[in-house]
Scaffold this active site. Sequence first.
Site, mmCIF file in Angstrom:
data_model
loop_
_atom_site.group_PDB
_atom_site.id
_atom_site.type_symbol
_atom_site.label_atom_id
_atom_site.label_comp_id
_atom_site.label_asym_id
_atom_site.label_seq_id
_atom_site.Cartn_x
_atom_site.Cartn_y
_atom_site.Cartn_z
ATOM 1 N N SER A 129 -5.748 3.214 4.598
ATOM 2 C CA SER A 129 -5.334 2.303 3.527
ATOM 3 C C SER A 129 -6.512 1.544 2.938
ATOM 4 C CB SER A 129 -4.276 1.321 4.055
ATOM 5 O OG SER A 129 -3.426 0.892 3.017
ATOM 6 N N LYS A 133 -0.189 3.713 -2.619
ATOM 7 C CA LYS A 133 -1.223 4.747 -2.506
ATOM 8 C C LYS A 133 -0.654 6.164 -2.439
ATOM 9 C CE LYS A 133 -4.683 1.726 -0.345
ATOM 10 N NZ LYS A 133 -3.965 0.464 -0.251
ATOM 11 N N LYS A 173 3.099 6.379 5.373
ATOM 12 C CA LYS A 173 2.221 5.387 4.745
ATOM 13 C C LYS A 173 2.709 3.994 5.124
ATOM 14 C CE LYS A 173 -1.307 4.056 2.578
ATOM 15 N NZ LYS A 173 -1.379 2.985 3.600
ATOM 16 N N SER A 191 0.792 -1.236 0.000
ATOM 17 C CA SER A 191 0.000 0.000 0.000
ATOM 18 C C SER A 191 0.824 1.286 0.000
ATOM 19 C CB SER A 191 -0.951 0.017 1.199
ATOM 20 O OG SER A 191 -2.013 -0.877 0.992
#
Length: 365
Positions: free
Chosen positions: A198, A144, A303, A141
């Site tokens: 997420s 993203k 993140k 992720s």
Amino acid sequence: MLKCSRFFCRAWGVLLPLFILTLPMDAATRPVSDPKVKTIKKNKATTHAKSVKSLRPVKKIKKTERTSNRVFRKKAVQIRSVAPVKSVAAKSAVASFGSMYGLDKTADPLDLKSNVALVIDSQTNEVLLSKNSSAVLPIASITKLMTSLVVLDAGLDLHEIMTITEADVDTEKRSASRLEVGTQLTRAEMLHLALMSSENRAAHALGRYYPGGLTAFVRAMNIRAQQLQMRDTHFVEPTGLSSKNQSSANDLAILVKATNQNSLIREYSTSQEATVPVGNRALQFRNTNGLVRGGTWDIALQKTGYIAEAGRCLVMQVSLAGRELVMVLLDSAGKYSRIADAERIRRWVTQQLGSTADVRRVRQL
């Protein structure tokens, strides 16, 4: 005397058949009744009835035992049928790419559980810590961040209503989502949930609503990576669920610095929690990064990411010992190992830079 007995025997042999013929047919066939015999039979019947009555509880117990045995055998069959499935699942567990490449054999003085680590000064690009930073691995992720960068670079309307559809449901990893099919949120809310919590369906919807659709969006992601000179990076979808989304720690440090220039990405990625109206309900979402929720770090951007092939991943822009640093941790084993690694690095950096504030230390692991 002998003659007399012979006479009686012959006479009895002649008279007995005649006597039997004079009786009714049913009487002839009926056994001779004897009071003693009746008494014995009656006593036997009573005794048998008593014995049966006394044995009834025993029969019930045996029936119960047979029932419990059947249940036990049924459970045993179920256990035997489940056990092989579990063992097959355990054997078929996906190993991380880093482990398959042997990166877990790399030793380092900090005893990091992450197979890849990189810490650089975001202003000077000075490398403070490096471990397998050139290895190209799935990034989960962390993808993203590029998804959000492409959406915001396009200048799309953040107030446009977007709808989650069946196309946004994860069919590859079958990951869970709290955004049911039919959920309607603004582009800004989708972006917020993708960065903070997420949310995979939100990230996929952001790509699907891009002008030209998902194909055009993925193309824009790869073009943006080339513009940033992320030479080890390639994307195939906007969520990170695919192991084909790959990059290196060196490239991800570039991505962190680029996204850190956007105030909305910084704000959304470091929100501790948010409440979003979904239909007639208000759902509360939390940040996936425990360091953000803990409140003891000065984090400007972050993140997290996880799929089995990528292990546990974490990227951050942080302030430590008076320096603005980019921290990248990839392919970590264990749910909390990346957080523990970040704490180890913070202590090490604080000790190194705190004792020699004017000296730039470079540590190559």
